[in-house]
Design a protein around this motif. Structure first.
Motif, PDB file in Angstrom:
ATOM      1  N   SER A   1       0.833  -1.204   0.000  1.00  0.00           N
ATOM      2  CA  SER A   1       0.000   0.000   0.000  1.00  0.00           C
ATOM      3  C   SER A   1       0.865   1.250   0.000  1.00  0.00           C
ATOM      4  CB  SER A   1      -0.927   0.001   1.223  1.00  0.00           C
ATOM      5  OG  SER A   1      -1.648   1.215   1.310  1.00  0.00           O
ATOM      6  N   ALA A   2       1.959   1.224   0.762  1.00  0.00           N
ATOM      7  CA  ALA A   2       2.876   2.366   0.784  1.00  0.00           C
ATOM      8  C   ALA A   2       3.532   2.550  -0.577  1.00  0.00           C
ATOM      9  CB  ALA A   2       3.940   2.161   1.861  1.00  0.00           C
ATOM     10  N   VAL A   3       3.859   1.439  -1.252  1.00  0.00           N
ATOM     11  CA  VAL A   3       4.459   1.519  -2.588  1.00  0.00           C
ATOM     12  C   VAL A   3       3.482   2.178  -3.568  1.00  0.00           C
ATOM     13  CG1 VAL A   3       5.368   0.183  -4.530  1.00  0.00           C
ATOM     14  CG2 VAL A   3       5.917  -0.496  -2.177  1.00  0.00           C
ATOM     15  N   ALA A   4       2.211   1.789  -3.485  1.00  0.00           N
ATOM     16  CA  ALA A   4       1.195   2.392  -4.349  1.00  0.00           C
ATOM     17  C   ALA A   4       1.104   3.898  -4.103  1.00  0.00           C
ATOM     18  CB  ALA A   4      -0.158   1.733  -4.099  1.00  0.00           C
ATOM     19  N   GLN A   5       1.199   4.297  -2.845  1.00  0.00           N
ATOM     20  CA  GLN A   5       1.166   5.724  -2.526  1.00  0.00           C
ATOM     21  C   GLN A   5       2.415   6.435  -3.056  1.00  0.00           C
ATOM     22  OE1 GLN A   5      -0.187   6.463   1.673  1.00  0.00           O
ATOM     23  NE2 GLN A   5      -0.641   4.261   1.654  1.00  0.00           N
ATOM     24  N   ASP A   6       3.545   5.732  -3.060  1.00  0.00           N
ATOM     25  CA  ASP A   6       4.768   6.316  -3.633  1.00  0.00           C
ATOM     26  C   ASP A   6       4.605   6.567  -5.132  1.00  0.00           C
ATOM     27  OD1 ASP A   6       6.094   6.220  -1.194  1.00  0.00           O
ATOM     28  OD2 ASP A   6       7.049   4.280  -1.613  1.00  0.00           O
ATOM     29  N   LEU A   7       3.930   5.654  -5.828  1.00  0.00           N
ATOM     30  CA  LEU A   7       3.715   5.846  -7.261  1.00  0.00           C
ATOM     31  C   LEU A   7       2.848   7.067  -7.526  1.00  0.00           C
ATOM     32  CD1 LEU A   7       3.255   2.211  -8.645  1.00  0.00           C
ATOM     33  CD2 LEU A   7       5.341   3.559  -8.355  1.00  0.00           C
ATOM     34  N   LYS A   8       1.827   7.235  -6.707  1.00  0.00           N
ATOM     35  CA  LYS A   8       0.982   8.425  -6.842  1.00  0.00           C
ATOM     36  C   LYS A   8       1.813   9.686  -6.586  1.00  0.00           C
ATOM     37  CE  LYS A   8      -3.194  10.595  -4.881  1.00  0.00           C
ATOM     38  NZ  LYS A   8      -2.597  11.659  -4.041  1.00  0.00           N
ATOM     39  N   TYR A   9       2.658   9.630  -5.589  1.00  0.00           N
ATOM     40  CA  TYR A   9       3.518  10.770  -5.255  1.00  0.00           C
ATOM     41  C   TYR A   9       4.447  11.090  -6.418  1.00  0.00           C
ATOM     42  CZ  TYR A   9       6.466  13.624  -2.098  1.00  0.00           C
ATOM     43  OH  TYR A   9       7.156  14.655  -1.486  1.00  0.00           O
ATOM     44  N   PHE A  10       5.014  10.034  -7.027  1.00  0.00           N
ATOM     45  CA  PHE A  10       5.926  10.218  -8.153  1.00  0.00           C
ATOM     46  C   PHE A  10       5.220  10.873  -9.342  1.00  0.00           C
ATOM     47  CE2 PHE A  10       7.505   8.781 -12.255  1.00  0.00           C
ATOM     48  CZ  PHE A  10       8.856   9.094 -12.191  1.00  0.00           C
ATOM     49  N   ILE A  11       4.069  10.334  -9.734  1.00  0.00           N
ATOM     50  CA  ILE A  11       3.413  10.879 -10.927  1.00  0.00           C
ATOM     51  C   ILE A  11       2.939  12.312 -10.690  1.00  0.00           C
ATOM     52  CG2 ILE A  11       2.769   8.612 -11.800  1.00  0.00           C
ATOM     53  CD1 ILE A  11      -0.105   9.133 -10.855  1.00  0.00           C
ATOM     54  N   GLU A  12       2.594  12.636  -9.445  1.00  0.00           N
ATOM     55  CA  GLU A  12       2.201  14.013  -9.147  1.00  0.00           C
ATOM     56  C   GLU A  12       3.405  14.945  -9.226  1.00  0.00           C
ATOM     57  OE1 GLU A  12      -1.721  13.340  -6.308  1.00  0.00           O
ATOM     58  OE2 GLU A  12       0.219  13.796  -5.371  1.00  0.00           O
ATOM     59  N   LYS A  13       4.536  14.497  -8.690  1.00  0.00           N
ATOM     60  CA  LYS A  13       5.756  15.308  -8.768  1.00  0.00           C
ATOM     61  C   LYS A  13       6.183  15.494 -10.223  1.00  0.00           C
ATOM     62  CE  LYS A  13       7.077  16.122  -4.431  1.00  0.00           C
ATOM     63  NZ  LYS A  13       7.430  17.473  -3.904  1.00  0.00           N
TER      64      LYS A  13
END
Length: 560
Positions: A204-216
């Motif tokens: 779940s944390a990894v999925a949140q990291d992907l969202k963070y990456f695409i937003e950045k």
């Protein structure tokens, strides 16, 4: 180079078997070590490993609790086309070394680096498969390889790690002893990480990291974070990352290909009872291909005209012989003597069913030699990195913590859903799994079933995944699966697909684990159609594989 040639050359996933190349930086301009790449709060791509781009992105350990601190996630980019196209994020699931030395192969993912395949050259080839104007971005999930937090049960204790791994690899341990060995190890590891950052490494944390990456990345490209969309390609455990992201952030899915699917429902319970549904078909295809190829390419066939049934009978006789009298490996060139039993051969054949193009050629030689009491090719294939130093890297390497990250991530994900709490339960489950598959059940039951016994590290509430639910994503998901996969049967793809409205499943009539191991121009055509236009085939469409293992692959001679 045409798509089929790309696949046959084995450079989509298989090149990941090669060690990452070492490239000297040009006057400090090009990095060749992630540890040297600056950590940044925003995405700052820097030249690395020749013509690639890298970034070490600082991310919150807990997106709901800033006081938890931060960690770093490694990303690497192969630029494609004119560089202005979407970034396709990628994770292959298994550890890169798994296919070669079986270190994690019997367990499957997590633990797979998405960085190493790109360094090894897969990015360019993958872009050829996908078609269109794309960039290919591999990443290491939390706790894996170049990304934090550190996940090891043996910090600063390499000798202890080596000893513990050696014990786990004794496949003849009594079942109850194996259960309590896992329990002791996991209880100890949980105590070590009672107050560390290890709890922040769930999927779940990894999925949140992907969202963070695409937003950045969207902001860096002059768009708003709210406009950020995910383009993603995941295999094996990487499909769990994909389904988790799609469940949490369905409005962010632009393209998502999930192939060689783990059933997410089963994964989050560490329930391996359904994983071997096509294992016997995958391993059993060796006998069919061997018969087709004949003794010229498959020496285990024995004689011209041997049928698949006769070759299978010879294999089963070999297993019985090795169960009673293992091959004794006692060469002075080895660091110590050991035996090759039926259990070792079951794991060996299970591993070759992942990569039958080439793998089955080696198997034909190994089985022939073992039947004659010889171990030359088995040793050369099983321990390819042995160089006379007295160390077998995949057995006792003090620096290899790949088992640790795999186990800790999977057990964090299971949390309270892991259902084995006694040795009696484990023994009953072992019997159930081994009966379900004569060629793969024992492999899975020995290593996967007791994986989380005694594990008590609990992720924060914000990183506990509740499970899949019926979800409509912004764009539909494309599931792909081979029909004779040794560890991820096509039923897993359908299980996942039923949760995502409008998704489709493409089957490939071939043996092996993932697209790279089942070359199919038909399948590649559907992949390109989806990536470029977003259109899907009718769910249940089946493509044929273009190559037949052993028959179409070159004969691999003995190492002797």
């Amino acid at each position: 180079m045409g798509l089929l040639k790309v696949a046959v050359a084995g450079v989509l996933f298989a090149p990941a078997l090669a060690a990452p190349r070492s490239i000297l930086p040009r006057a400090g301009e090009v990095y060749n070590d992630f540890a040297s790449i600056p950590v940044t709060k925003d995405i700052k791509w820097v030249p690395c490993f020749g013509d690639l781009l890298c970034t070490n992105l600082e991310v919150p350990l807990d997106y709901k609790d800033a006081s938890a601190g931060t960690t770093t996630i490694a990303f690497i980019k192969q630029v494609g086309g004119d560089g202005t196209g979407p970034d396709i994020l990628f994770n292959p699931g298994e550890s890169i070394c798994s296919y070669l030395i079986m270190s994690n192969l019997d367990k499957g993912g997590p633990g797979g680096s998405g960085v190493e395949p790109v360094i090894a050259g897969n990015g360019k080839q993958f872009l050829g498969l996908l078609g269109g104007n794309f960039n290919f971005v591999g990443f290491d999930p939390r706790g894996v390889k170049n990304s934090g937090p550190a996940l090891t049960c043996f910090p600063d204790a390499p000798t202890s790690r080596a000893q513990a791994k050696a014990v786990k690899k004794i496949r003849t341990l009594p079942l109850r002893t194996r259960y309590f060995q896992y329990k002791a190890e996991n209880e100890r590891c949980s105590k070590i990480h009672a107050n560390t950052k290890a709890k922040y490494a769930s999927t779940s944390a990894v999925a949140q990291d992907l969202k963070y990456f695409i937003e950045k990345q969207a902001v860096a490209n002059g768009k708003s974070a709210a406009q950020a969309k995910l383009w993603y390609f995941g295999g094996s455990y990487g499909t769990v990352i994909g389904t988790t992201f799609a469940s949490l952030f369905p409005d962010r899915v632009e393209r998502m290909i999930l192939e060689a699917n783990q059933a997410s429902d089963d994964y989050y319970r560490v329930d391996v009872r359904n994983d071997s549904a096509t294992t016997d078909a995958a391993v059993g295809s060796f006998f069919k291909f061997c018969a087709q190829a004949g003794p010229g390419k498959c020496p285990f066939a024995g004689s011209s005209g041997a049928t698949a049934e006769q070759i299978e009978a010879r294999y089963n006789n070999l297993l019985q012989k090795l169960e009673k009298d293992p091959v004794v490996a006692s060469s002075l060139a080895q660091p110590y003597g050991f035996t090759i039993s039926d259990r070792d051969v079951r794991l060996f054949m299970f591993s070759k069913a992942y990569t039958p193009l080439g793998g089955f050629d080696i198997a034909a030689v190994v089985l022939t030699e073992l039947d004659a009491g010889k171990d030359t090719t088995y040793i050369a294939d099983r321990y390819p990195e042995f160089n006379g130093t007295g160390v077998y890297p995949d057995v006792i390497s003090p620096s290899d913590d790949s088992d640790d990250d795999l186990q800790m991530i999977r057990c964090l994900d299971a949390n309270t859903r892991y259902f084995i709490s006694s040795a009696d339960q484990y023994v009953q489950l072992y019997e159930q799994i081994t009966k379900a598959s004569k060629y793969g059940g024992q492999v899975l039951a020995l290593s996967n079933a007791p994986l989380c016994v005694g594990f008590s590290i609990v992720p924060p509430q914000s990183q506990i995944f509740a499970g899949l639910k019926i979800t409509k994503t912004a764009k539909p998901i494309f599931f792909i699966n081979g029909i004779r996969d040794p560890i991820t049967p096509p039923t897993h793809a359908y299980k996942n697909s039923k949760y995502f409205t409008g998704s489709a499943v493409l089957e490939i009539d071939g043996s092996g684990h993932g697209l790279a191991n089942i070359p199919s121009l038909c399948a590649y055509g559907y992949v390109q159609q989806y990536m470029v236009n977003g259109t899907l085939p009718r769910s249940g469409t089946r493509c044929k594989a273009d190559l037949t293992p052993i028959v179409d692959a070159p004969y691999v001679p003995s190492y002797s």
